[in-house]
Design a protein around this motif. Structure first.
Motif, PDB file in Angstrom:
ATOM      1  N   GLY A 177       2.107  -7.228   2.804  1.00  0.00           N
ATOM      2  CA  GLY A 177       2.363  -5.901   3.346  1.00  0.00           C
ATOM      3  C   GLY A 177       3.643  -5.295   2.814  1.00  0.00           C
ATOM      4  O   GLY A 177       4.055  -4.220   3.243  1.00  0.00           O
ATOM      5  N   TYR A 218       0.962  -7.072  -1.929  1.00  0.00           N
ATOM      6  CA  TYR A 218      -0.058  -6.442  -1.091  1.00  0.00           C
ATOM      7  C   TYR A 218      -0.376  -7.335   0.107  1.00  0.00           C
ATOM      8  O   TYR A 218      -0.481  -6.862   1.237  1.00  0.00           O
ATOM      9  CB  TYR A 218      -1.355  -6.212  -1.863  1.00  0.00           C
ATOM     10  N   ASP A 240      -0.318  -1.678   6.795  1.00  0.00           N
ATOM     11  CA  ASP A 240      -0.190  -2.330   5.485  1.00  0.00           C
ATOM     12  C   ASP A 240      -0.234  -3.851   5.628  1.00  0.00           C
ATOM     13  O   ASP A 240      -0.833  -4.540   4.804  1.00  0.00           O
ATOM     14  CB  ASP A 240       1.117  -1.912   4.797  1.00  0.00           C
ATOM     15  N   ARG A 285       2.404  -1.086  -0.239  1.00  0.00           N
ATOM     16  CA  ARG A 285       1.221  -0.391   0.264  1.00  0.00           C
ATOM     17  C   ARG A 285       0.172  -0.334  -0.836  1.00  0.00           C
ATOM     18  O   ARG A 285       0.484  -0.095  -1.996  1.00  0.00           O
ATOM     19  CB  ARG A 285       1.624   1.015   0.687  1.00  0.00           C
TER      20      ARG A 285
END
Length: 123
Positions: A44, A41, A6, A47
């Protein structure tokens, strides 16, 4: 705790967005979400779902596979060939150089590329 995949995908989103000169707000508007979600995002912290990654890839004009490039060498902590750092896209100076390179007219860019190849062979 964040998953390394991620984090990697988030970095690739951020670097591609930055490379094309798009703000988080602009990307969020193209994808139909809030810019805070793009922030999550990119770090991370959240997800990215498959369908959202598809939309982001479309907005950034890359294939979905772009976001996973370099994952194997990075997760293994290995350096890639020619002493290039595994997280080259994480190097702001390298990204500045790439952006500047593509701003040069194509005929001059080819000559600069050849010069760089000659200089790297000498070093």
């Amino acid at each position: 705790m964040t998953h390394p995949v991620d984090v990697h995908v988030g970095k690739r989103i951020r670097h591609r967005r930055w490379l094309v000169g798009m703000t988080q707000q602009q990307l969020a508007e193209r994808v139909g979400i809030k810019f805070q979600q793009i922030q999550k995002y990119e770090t991370g912290a959240n997800r990215v779902s498959a369908s959202r990654l598809w939309d982001i890839a479309d907005a950034l004009d890359v294939a979905v596979s772009f976001f996973f490039e370099g994952l194997d060498s990075e997760s293994a902590g290995k350096e890639s060939t020619n002493d290039i750092p595994a997280d080259l896209m994480g190097d702001k100076e390298a990204l500045d150089l790439i952006r500047s390179y593509y701003a040069i007219p194509e005929n001059q860019r080819r000559r600069l590329f050849e010069l760089a190849r000659v200089l790297s062979d000498v070093a």
